[in-house]
Design a protein around this motif. Sequence first.
Motif, PDB file in Angstrom:
ATOM      1  N   ALA A   1      34.031  80.708  21.105  1.00 20.15           N
ATOM      2  CA  ALA A   1      35.383  80.192  20.881  1.00 20.15           C
ATOM      3  C   ALA A   1      36.404  81.207  21.388  1.00 20.15           C
ATOM      4  O   ALA A   1      36.374  82.379  21.016  1.00 20.15           O
ATOM      5  CB  ALA A   1      35.596  79.917  19.403  1.00 20.15           C
TER       6      ALA A   1
ATOM      7  N   SER B   1      40.143  74.029  27.065  1.00 21.95           N
ATOM      8  CA  SER B   1      39.866  72.785  26.336  1.00 21.95           C
ATOM      9  C   SER B   1      38.957  73.078  25.147  1.00 21.95           C
ATOM     10  O   SER B   1      38.311  74.126  25.093  1.00 21.95           O
ATOM     11  CB  SER B   1      39.182  71.772  27.257  1.00 21.95           C
ATOM     12  OG  SER B   1      40.043  71.399  28.310  1.00 21.95           O
ATOM     13  N   ARG B   2      38.887  72.125  24.200  1.00 25.27           N
ATOM     14  CA  ARG B   2      38.032  72.335  23.021  1.00 25.27           C
ATOM     15  C   ARG B   2      36.600  72.642  23.428  1.00 25.27           C
ATOM     16  O   ARG B   2      35.990  73.576  22.949  1.00 25.27           O
ATOM     17  CB  ARG B   2      38.060  71.089  22.123  1.00 25.27           C
ATOM     18  CG  ARG B   2      39.313  71.002  21.318  1.00 25.27           C
ATOM     19  CD  ARG B   2      39.209  69.926  20.241  1.00 25.27           C
ATOM     20  NE  ARG B   2      40.533  69.751  19.662  1.00 25.27           N
ATOM     21  CZ  ARG B   2      41.271  68.681  19.807  1.00 25.27           C
ATOM     22  NH1 ARG B   2      40.809  67.656  20.485  1.00 25.27           N
ATOM     23  NH2 ARG B   2      42.458  68.615  19.271  1.00 25.27           N
ATOM     24  N   ASN B   3      36.035  71.795  24.279  1.00 23.96           N
ATOM     25  CA  ASN B   3      34.716  72.042  24.875  1.00 23.96           C
ATOM     26  C   ASN B   3      34.955  72.111  26.366  1.00 23.96           C
ATOM     27  O   ASN B   3      34.999  71.085  27.039  1.00 23.96           O
ATOM     28  CB  ASN B   3      33.723  70.935  24.523  1.00 23.96           C
ATOM     29  CG  ASN B   3      33.147  71.128  23.147  1.00 23.96           C
ATOM     30  OD1 ASN B   3      32.680  72.208  22.822  1.00 23.96           O
ATOM     31  ND2 ASN B   3      33.183  70.085  22.333  1.00 23.96           N
ATOM     32  N   HIS B   4      35.121  73.297  26.893  1.00 24.47           N
ATOM     33  CA  HIS B   4      35.586  73.487  28.268  1.00 24.47           C
ATOM     34  C   HIS B   4      34.434  73.585  29.275  1.00 24.47           C
ATOM     35  O   HIS B   4      34.426  72.888  30.290  1.00 24.47           O
ATOM     36  CB  HIS B   4      36.449  74.745  28.348  1.00 24.47           C
ATOM     37  CG  HIS B   4      37.275  74.823  29.584  1.00 24.47           C
ATOM     38  ND1 HIS B   4      38.648  74.656  29.568  1.00 24.47           N
ATOM     39  CD2 HIS B   4      36.944  75.018  30.879  1.00 24.47           C
ATOM     40  CE1 HIS B   4      39.108  74.757  30.806  1.00 24.47           C
ATOM     41  NE2 HIS B   4      38.089  74.985  31.619  1.00 24.47           N
TER      42      HIS B   4
ATOM     43  N   SER C   1      45.131  79.019  24.838  1.00 32.38           N
ATOM     44  CA  SER C   1      45.662  77.650  24.710  1.00 32.38           C
ATOM     45  C   SER C   1      45.415  76.787  25.943  1.00 32.38           C
ATOM     46  O   SER C   1      45.490  75.560  25.875  1.00 32.38           O
ATOM     47  CB  SER C   1      47.170  77.697  24.401  1.00 32.38           C
ATOM     48  OG  SER C   1      47.850  78.354  25.459  1.00 32.38           O
TER      49      SER C   1
ATOM     50  N   SER D   1      36.818  69.353  31.474  1.00 30.73           N
ATOM     51  CA  SER D   1      37.974  69.995  30.847  1.00 30.73           C
ATOM     52  C   SER D   1      39.267  69.578  31.545  1.00 30.73           C
ATOM     53  O   SER D   1      39.239  69.069  32.671  1.00 30.73           O
ATOM     54  CB  SER D   1      37.826  71.515  30.933  1.00 30.73           C
ATOM     55  OG  SER D   1      37.840  71.920  32.285  1.00 30.73           O
TER      56      SER D   1
ATOM     57  N   GLY E   1      34.683  77.164  24.636  1.00 34.29           N
ATOM     58  CA  GLY E   1      35.857  76.335  24.404  1.00 34.29           C
ATOM     59  C   GLY E   1      36.793  76.966  23.395  1.00 34.29           C
ATOM     60  O   GLY E   1      36.661  78.134  23.038  1.00 34.29           O
ATOM     61  N   ARG E   2      37.739  76.152  22.932  1.00 30.44           N
ATOM     62  CA  ARG E   2      38.743  76.644  21.992  1.00 30.44           C
ATOM     63  C   ARG E   2      38.251  76.555  20.557  1.00 30.44           C
ATOM     64  O   ARG E   2      38.400  77.492  19.783  1.00 30.44           O
ATOM     65  CB  ARG E   2      40.030  75.838  22.176  1.00 30.44           C
ATOM     66  CG  ARG E   2      41.284  76.645  21.993  1.00 30.44           C
ATOM     67  CD  ARG E   2      42.569  75.898  22.307  1.00 30.44           C
ATOM     68  NE  ARG E   2      42.649  74.579  21.723  1.00 30.44           N
ATOM     69  CZ  ARG E   2      42.730  73.443  22.425  1.00 30.44           C
ATOM     70  NH1 ARG E   2      42.741  73.468  23.730  1.00 30.44           N
ATOM     71  NH2 ARG E   2      42.807  72.287  21.818  1.00 30.44           N
ATOM     72  N   THR E   3      37.665  75.409  20.189  1.00 28.76           N
ATOM     73  CA  THR E   3      37.167  75.239  18.819  1.00 28.76           C
ATOM     74  C   THR E   3      35.840  74.493  18.849  1.00 28.76           C
ATOM     75  O   THR E   3      35.611  73.657  19.718  1.00 28.76           O
ATOM     76  CB  THR E   3      38.152  74.414  17.946  1.00 28.76           C
ATOM     77  OG1 THR E   3      38.409  73.171  18.604  1.00 28.76           O
ATOM     78  CG2 THR E   3      39.445  75.148  17.704  1.00 28.76           C
ATOM     79  N   GLY E   4      34.965  74.810  17.913  1.00 27.89           N
ATOM     80  CA  GLY E   4      33.684  74.120  17.806  1.00 27.89           C
ATOM     81  C   GLY E   4      32.681  74.486  18.885  1.00 27.89           C
ATOM     82  O   GLY E   4      31.622  73.882  18.970  1.00 27.89           O
TER      83      GLY E   4
END
Length: 192
Positions: free
Chosen positions: A127, A134-137, A131, A154, A120-123
């Motif tokens: 990572a 998704s955060r958790n894709h 853009s 996502s 994902g993007r963060t967390g």
Amino acid sequence: MIIECTNCHARYQYDEDRFERKPSKKIKCAKCATIFEIHNPAFAAAKESEPKSGDSTFHKRDQAKKAQATAEANPALEEKSTGKVAGPQMPQGKRLSLAVINGPDAGSVYRIEKPRVTIGRTGADLALSDSEVSRNHAAVEIRDMTYVVEDLKSTNGTLIEGEKISGQTEIQNHSEFTIGGTTLMLIVTEDV
């Protein structure tokens, strides 16, 4: 051995050891998501030497086939009786990596060191600076010699060969999948 989807005719390399001494297995095509059955070539030779229907051995074998069909219809029953590990597990003697082959992070390689990795993007475990991700894709899950990718609800979805996947989809060594504007490839090598 090479297996072929009965619907879209996509071809995959399949390791015969993954049959786990079963005569057949059901596989989900990574391209069209059709579930099809493949047969273990080791059982083809045994079937040719099968005795005639009047033989008592034939009756026992027939009962064993019925028991197997019942186990296949109820996978939870099968896993309980065989003691097979149903959850994530890293394979022995293999090194697994995710290579970013397209997108903002192209050229980077992430070594998979645990049986379930989130992307994902963060967390997330992996990572990405994309853009469109998704955060958790998505997640990649390793179940010994079976590798599965799953979309984690996502925004833009997870694609394999241009098709959005739903649920868990089995992938192979060198399989590519796309999340957002990033394409990743699973790489399995011998751990030396």
